[in-house]
Design an enzyme around this catalytic site. Sequence first.
Site, PDB file in Angstrom:
ATOM      1  CB  SER A   1      -0.940  -0.007   1.213  1.00 22.95           C
ATOM      2  OG  SER A   1      -0.206  -0.080   2.428  1.00 22.95           O
TER       3      SER A   1
ATOM      4  CD  GLU B   1      11.677  -7.189  -7.160  1.00 21.20           C
ATOM      5  OE1 GLU B   1      12.182  -8.293  -6.907  1.00 21.20           O
ATOM      6  OE2 GLU B   1      11.128  -6.485  -6.299  1.00 21.20           O
TER       7      GLU B   1
END
Length: 532
Positions: A290, A312
């Site tokens: 988050s 990534e």
Amino acid sequence: MHKIVQQGSKSLIESRIKRKSLLSKVVTDVSQLIPYFQNGHYVSMGGFAGTGYPKVVPIALADHVEKNGLQGKLKMNLFVGASVGPETEDRWAMLDMIDKRYPHQNGHHIRNGINSGRIRFADQHLSTFASDLLAGYYTLDKPHGSKRTMDIAIVEATEITEDGCIVPGASVGITPEILQMADKIIIEINTSLPSFKGLHDMVKIALPPFSKPYQITRVDDRIGLEAFPVDPEKIIAIVESQLPDNTSVGAPEDETSSAIANNIVQFFIHEIEQGRFPKNLLPLQSGIGSIANAVIGGLSKGPFDNLSVWTEVIQDTFLDFFDNGKLKFASATSLRFSPPGFNRLFNNWENYKSKIILRNQAISNAAELISRVGCIALNTPCEVDIYGHVNSTNTMGSKMLNGLGGSGEFLRNSRISIVHTPSTRPTKTDPHGISCIVPFASHIDHTEHDIDIIVTEQGLADIRGLAPYERAKVIIQNCAHPIYKPILMEYLETSRQICLKNHMGHEPHQLDKAFKFYTNLSEKGTMKIDKW
């Protein structure tokens, strides 16, 4: 049991298998594949960060174990690029189907299995995991067959090309490597997805002494293949899947994550003004979660244009970044969108796919490339100590969360390394029971030598070029929660006085008190100690 969709339209799966000689490999009854899996086998799966992973066969194996009471009797050594969906590896863990697991995981049952000593786990830098796997480091004690192969690899694909190459789905991970090293291969073709052909750039990793530099200088450079070759003799089955990736909607941005994001945006503006960053920054790397989502959301609303990403995992907020025209290009190894996010992707597929590349994790996380493109790394740790050491994995020094992931290669090799965390986290009895700024980290994944910037909702500590005592003062003053600030400052100053008297004052500690936050937390449910 999980309901398996075994078979869709025959013409649909046939349309995805362009090499017609492989149609004879199509299996509609997955129970036929169960005997291929034996206790103690070394099994590898495609997938990364919960997307692009096989589902039908792993679920069928779990159903078989549950139905026949084989818990603890059919155990695999499981190797995946990172984590996969909970309906696969986490259910395997619940059914005691995993002996070893490398190098990263995410699930309640698998975490419990690791911390109860039932599952043998070790995390590893994701950039080097694939090459270490190819070299045989993780199969040294394999009691059967070759010491440098997997017994079975299961991968998800969205197409098989005319020349028999595999087009993955929403992630690459270690799929190219496990296709090379598996004795047997099962391919799940997910016909609920469009073909992802053209999105990937995959390479065959060479081991020393044959390794060469990766010829990438820009995030949009391509050096590899859109589809990866596979030996057709190794393919024992092709299975149709219509199961979606089991992702969820991320936690909404809150006051804390918003404040952290704003602190980072203001730092970027300052660095541009000082001439240390170009106006379009440097390629961004963002972790998962988050706070990371909030940071990317904050940047997408900030005064920055023509940005690029080398990371990534691409999450939902990157779509907003693309849509407002501020993000030019993104390179990753996985697309981890929520179900609504994937719908947005597919509904505007032609626009998005020209702006994204998915690579082997050995490329997306390569230290060489992170350093060359000059990433700005943004990662969320468990805790940071007053000298800048970072714990990303083991709470209380012992309890494994998920694993190191790619944080190590990005924080060590990026142009600027930033860690961001709330200043405190709640316990059952205290809303500020855990301080994320501590005297001495209970476990260290990233040393003081790797970190440039520490950010909480309280503020930002720029520790570049500072000596340990200077770093500690800045971290405490700028990042610690007001409740813990005087406690930490007292520890620092007392430690300094004692250590200077003994001519050991470079990085002062009181080893008899350094971990008192943790002992107090264990005994009283809070790190708010009464006195040192």
